[in-house]
Structures are given as structure tokens and as C-alpha cells.
Design a protein around this motif. Sequence first.
Motif, short mmCIF file in Angstrom:
data_model
loop_
_atom_site.label_atom_id
_atom_site.label_comp_id
_atom_site.label_asym_id
_atom_site.label_seq_id
_atom_site.Cartn_x
_atom_site.Cartn_y
_atom_site.Cartn_z
N LEU A 318 0.98 -1.14 0.15
CA LEU A 318 0.08 -0.08 -0.16
C LEU A 318 0.81 1.37 -0.15
O LEU A 318 0.45 2.30 -0.75
N VAL A 319 1.90 1.25 0.65
CA VAL A 319 2.85 2.34 0.96
C VAL A 319 3.38 2.52 -0.47
O VAL A 319 3.36 3.80 -0.97
N CYS A 320 4.15 1.49 -1.00
CA CYS A 320 4.60 1.68 -2.35
C CYS A 320 3.55 2.18 -3.53
O CYS A 320 3.69 2.99 -4.41
N VAL A 322 0.82 4.11 -2.77
CA VAL A 322 0.44 5.61 -2.71
C VAL A 322 1.80 6.33 -3.35
O VAL A 322 1.47 7.34 -3.91
N ASN A 323 2.85 5.79 -3.25
CA ASN A 323 4.14 6.27 -3.83
C ASN A 323 4.25 6.44 -5.34
O ASN A 323 4.40 7.34 -5.90
N VAL A 325 1.21 6.43 -6.92
CA VAL A 325 0.30 7.56 -7.34
C VAL A 325 0.83 8.71 -7.50
O VAL A 325 0.62 9.47 -8.58
N ALA A 326 1.75 9.09 -6.36
CA ALA A 326 2.13 10.39 -6.48
C ALA A 326 3.07 10.84 -7.39
O ALA A 326 3.25 11.48 -8.16
N LEU A 329 1.40 10.90 -10.99
CA LEU A 329 0.80 12.53 -10.86
C LEU A 329 1.80 13.36 -11.46
O LEU A 329 1.44 14.07 -12.20
N VAL A 330 2.81 13.42 -10.74
CA VAL A 330 4.02 14.20 -11.31
C VAL A 330 4.33 14.00 -12.83
O VAL A 330 4.30 14.85 -13.48
N ARG A 421 -6.85 12.98 -13.48
CA ARG A 421 -6.50 14.46 -13.26
C ARG A 421 -5.78 15.03 -14.54
O ARG A 421 -6.18 16.02 -15.02
#
Lengths: 434, 412
Positions: A318-320, A322-323, A325-326, A329-330, A421
Amino acid sequence: MFGYYLDLAWRSLGRNKVLTTLMVLAIALGIGASMTMITVLHVMTADPIPGRSGQLFYPQVDPQGMEGYSKASDPPDQLTWLDAMSLLHARKGVRQAAMSAGRVTVVPPQGATHAFIADARYATADFFPMFDVPFADGGGWAASDDDKHARVAVIARELADKLYGTPHAVGQLLRLGKYDFRVVGVLDDWNPAPHFYDLSMGSYAKPEQVFLPFETAMELKQGTQGSMMCWGDFPTDGDMTKANGCAWVQFWVQLDTPARVASYRDFLAGYSEQQKALGRFARPPNVRLRDVMQWLDYNHVVPGSVQLQTLLALGFLLVCLVNTVAMLLVKFLRRGGELSVRRAMGASKRAVFAQLLVEAALVGLAGGAVGLLLAAFGLWVVRQQPVEYAAFAHMDGAMLAATFVLAVCAALLAALFPAWRACRIVPARLLKTQ
Amino acid sequence: MRHIIKPLFRHRMMPLLVLLQVALACAIACNALFLLQQKLVPIVSPDGVGNPDRLIVAWNIAPRGQPWPTSRLDQVAAELRAIPGVGSVSVAGSFPMETVAQMNGGVYGEGAHPAKADTAVYIGTHLRDTLGLKLVAGRDFSAAEEGVSYKGMGLDENGPAIITRALAERLFPGGDALGHVLRLGDAADAGRRTVVGVVEHLMRNKFGQDDREDIDYSMLFPSIPTNWPMPIFALRARSAAEVDGVLKAAKATLKRELGPEMIQGIDPAYEMYGDMRERQMAQPKAAVWLLSGVSLIVLLVTVVGIMGLTSYWVQQRTRQIGIRRALGARRGNILRDVQLENLLVVGGGILLGMALAYAINLWLMHHYELARLPWTYLPYGAALMLLLGQLAVLSPALRAARVPPVVATRSV
């Protein structure tokens, strides 16, 4: 169209190699850790006897005294000799077998100086057909052999090879200590994991080398082993059949229909009532009837630590994610200009969205491939650990496929929000500022 | 302050993602580190045994047929004691770090509402000497006590006991334990043992979920359990130089004395106590490696994530930063602003993460018999996360501070 998207994705990923590598690495780490633990869990929760596990049941009755009794207390994990024989001779199931682990001294044809100890199982005749045990030669013994206390034995292929140099050992003489047995069957390779029929020898114990009729073994006072729960007197002369205050016998019964299961449960309760009336049992009827998977679950064959580690690994994934995702996004937002041009040239929002998802899937695939290597390494680490399930931690085809499916799904899931987005940008505004 | 907080709400996405990352990392790392600390307890706790490199243990000695009578075991112990270089010899039914036969159970103190402790019992002759335990109060067992013969294992019989300091404080709080009586179980006819001595430490044979105090809940009973099928012999050499000789002689003596009466095919195991301890600690050690590895990578991934997001965000605002610089903001101001912003966002993430960590811990407690996460973890965890956040933001913040004022006049 898909080929074009792949081409675009490839170019885009190649443009910022550091970011791409980081994304692949993040997914790979998450996938590697979670697939390692999922594989261990998959192996440990595997059905040891597929197709039969729903029909095999393990009855428990409670012959203990009133001391320490409460309504919620579980009956002992095993049966006394007396109860096991009563249930066996009642023949209320399709098949039933009583059994215990034992230890015998095998005297090979070369002579007594080469004698060695082997793990044995003392069982009644139905053991072999009930558990679908494969035979390389011959077969099991008959129920009449149990009654006659016949001196017959079934041995594992490994032992047959060792003693006689051939798996076709039916008719050979097997010397155990002072006694001779006639070999009536040789097992083919058989290694149920977990060792469901007797968990007291360790959940992943190796299969036994020698199988003897239970009553014969008891008559000849062959040594038993495994856990034993005692609340009453322990016989001092080693005759376990007289140990009325000790539960040490495992018992399995095959019941084919739900109706038979229900009536067997009634039978157990009735048996307890009857024994109480006779003064043998003190407690009110306290019976259980679990099938194979319920029995494994009840005995916590999957240790809490493995479940905890799996949860930890999933949290790590999960941590990986979310990372990822970030980072996605960038990556997507930085390409606002390029996407605006595509939109202005007539690509629909859906087309842009699909293009971005293809890119993410590519990252997922790469992450899955690296993750597979990491999981293979992780499983190797698990195999080095001092745990009894270590030897079973191997990846199979299903898990291999699951790795890639999980990696691609995770990457797509992570890409949904960033792609959405990125699709929302207004082309005109971005194009104007450039 | 206002100029830092306001943009955070105007462009919610970036700070929100950072916040989410920090919260998740915080929740998982806190729980992983807590599990790690629990696994670490048996590894770092003193086991009380003096000079483990001089203690030889012989176990897995299986008699053929009936167990050896205690008189026979005593006689063998006397033979072992005669080996040159041997300091003391013990015949025991259960032994620290030997988990084939464990004797564990609930032990009660005195009074109407006695304290209870889950305690390991080691029964054997001259155990205090042989284990090299440090006596802090009272005395060792007398020769008469060592010679007593039990009807059975000895677990339900009256007599003397030597207990650890931790157990003494647990069962007889706020006072001297010597002369007090403990009960072995809650049954009316349970055995009663008078405390004659207190030792500093002795680790109990149960490494599951021990925490620092109850890992020391253990006690010694004198003499040998009757009819015990798995006797253990322990020998303490006088000096490290004599260990090899003693080991050789002990093997020969046991083989000569008991060898013909052992089950063939089961060989006795001869081990140094230190090696037995290593073996028992292998599993907790593996878990420690695993948990510390996972925690480290979680934190590393989070730092990289924060770094990536912040640099993108700084890049997005290059023009605003240029304007602020043109309007008179110093480089230090910009640097501090970016750092302060990170502090706020990470702080928010930590608050959420702590709540999450607690919720996860509660859920785990409910399902896996885990201890409660001590609140002292929270400030440490928060400080660590804040520090890591600042570390991650340093390079983007420096880049932001280097933005020249002239950028304000250009369009991006």
C-alpha cells in the motif's frame, strides 16, 4: 491504436529514466514483499487432500473429570484408546480409522548391527482407502487383519528401496525388533502437507516409513510417540491401551452427506450420554466434529506470525502504491503540454486516458518482472529460516501468474486518479501559455 | 504563516498526497518497530547464566523401556563429577533453552487475591551452581533438600524453591520474598513451595510474547523428577581451557554408563549452553532482520516520495517564488518557508498516522494476542518522521531558494 499507445508510452517512459526506474522499483518492492508472503500463505493454507477434505471429519469427545470444567472448554484434541475403539467398531461412517504415531526399530536383512529407528504409524485398515493413499505395489490390509492382530505391514517406497533394493517388496519379511511382519503393500510417494491426520508430530512432519495394524502394534507393545494429554492415571507398565486417563489416539471418519454428518454428531452426543450413564464420563456431552480444513484452522496450522507478516507485506504494498500514485501524478501533469496538443488535434478524453493507462500498465509489467525476482529472493530467505514450513516455500504456476496480475492491477489502480486529473486539463489554456 | 497555509488549501492535491504517504508510513513503521522490539526482548535480555562457554549440556538421552530410577541418575552424576576439571554437575528434568520438555504453569502468591505469574520451572540437582546463577538473597538448596525423592515429577509436591528477583517482586510485591510460600496452580491441593533463595536472572523457556519483565519469571526446584523419561545432564567446567577435555570425558562416561540402556538410533546431543541459546534465538533474530528491513524500506520509499512531490511542487511555483524574491524576500525566507510548509504537512500526516497506528494495533490486539502499543512510541515516531520529512525536503527547498528574482519577469 493499442500499438500506437504502446509506442507513446515507451517514448514517454524513456524520457525520464530516473522517475520511471523509481516507479518500477516501488512497484517491484511492494509486489516482491507481498508475493513472498502470499506464496507462503498459499502453501500453508493448501488443501492437503483435495477432493476429500470436505468429507473427512475428526470427532472429539470429552472424557475428562469435572475438575477445571467450564461450558466453553474444548474437549481434548485426541481420543482415549477405549473411545477410539468404540467409535471404530460402531462403524457409523462410510469409513473410519484410528491411528497413532509410533517408532519402530527396523532390522535390515544385513543383520541386527545395521538396525535403525524409523517413524511408524499404527492405524486401522480404512486409513489407506480413506486418505486415497497411492500404492506402488500391493495394497493396505483388510479390517479382518486388524481383528486377527495380523503381523502385516505397509512400508514407504523409500524404505522398500533401502531394504530390498526394489519397490516391489510385497511378500518380503520385515523385521521390527523381535518380531517379523509380512509386507503387504508399498506406498508410492505420498507427502500430504500439512500433515493433517496427526498434527501432534508437527504440522509439516514427514510421512511415516512403516505402517502397522494398530491392535497388532499395541499387542506387541511397540512404542508410541506424539503428544498425549493425561488427566488420570498413567500406566506404569507401558501398556497404552490401559491408559484410560490419557488421550493419545487420532480418529478420522468419512461422512459423505450433510445428513450423515448431522447424524454422526447426534451419535457422538448419544455416546457421551451413554458413557456418562455408565460412569466413565463425568462431563455433560461436549463433542466436536470438524472437517479437515476446520481442523487445520482450529489447530492454528498457519501460525499467527505468518499472518502478521502477510499483513505487514500488504501494508508495505500500500505504501509503495501511494508512492506510485504520487510519482505518476507528477509524471502525467508534467506532460500537460503534450497532452494538450493531442487533445487539440482531436483526441478524445477517453483516448488520452487510455494512453496514460497503457503507460501505467507497462510500468506495472516491468514492476511485476522485477518483483518476481525479488519474491524469488524473498522465498529463498524464507527457506533459510528455522521454521518447519521452510521447505515448502516455493512458487508455483498460479502464484507466478498472480504476481503479474497483481502488479499490473496495482499499477492501473495507482494510475486511475493521476490519469483522470491529467485528462481534465483545458487544452486551450495550456497551449496559450506556451 | 498565512502565506504558507493558504496555498496548501488552494492546491490540495500535492500536500494531501504527502500527508497520506507520511500517515501510512507512520502507521506501518510504528507497528513494525513495536513487533521488532518484542522480538528483540529475548535476544537482549540477560539469561542469568554465568560463563555460558563453560556449560556443557547433554540431552536427548532416551532410555529403552522404563525411565532410569533417580538413584541410577545420581550415580551417573557422581561419575561425571569425578571427571577432572568439572566444577559442578546437574541432573535435570527441564533446562533453560531446552524446549523438548518444558514445565510451565501459573504460580500464585499469598493472600485472598494472590498475584499470578506464568512461570517456568526447572527441576534438577545443583542447578544454581551449575547454571552459575547469582544469588541475591537467601541461600542455595541444602544437601538434604537436593536428596529428597519425589513421588512423581515434583510439580505438585511441597518443598523449597529458588525464584528470580522479577518473580519475587511479582508474587510478593513490596517486601522480602524469603520464607514466603507460593502455590503451584489454583487447585486446593496444589503444591506449596517455600522461597529459600532469590537469584538475579533466569530466562524462562517460552519465547512467544515475552516482555521485559515476565521473561524472567522462572524458578528452581531441587532433586530429580521421578520416572522422568528425558533426563538432562549439565556439566560446568572449572575453566574455559578444560572444556574440551571435560566434554570428551563426559561423552565417554555417559556412553559407558547409560549407552547400553539407551534406545538405539537416538543419539544423545552434547551442546555448549551458548550454542543452545543461539539456536533458540535464531527465529527471533530472523524476525528482527525481516522487520527492520521492512521498516527501513518503508521509510526510504516515503522519503523518496516526499522528495519527488516537493520538487515538482517547487518547480510549479518557480514564478511565484521569483515574484516573492523580487519583492524583497531573502533566500533564507524562501528556504524556511518550504521547510515550514513541509513541517506542517508532515505534522498533519503524523497525527493521522498515529491514530491509524493505534487503530491497527487495536485490531491486531483483538486478533493476535498482541500487547498494546505503548504511548511512548508516539513521540519517538513523530520526531523520526519530522526529521525524515525535513531531510527529504532539503534539496527541493535549496533549489527553491536559488530561484533568481529575474524569473518573475519571464513567463514560464
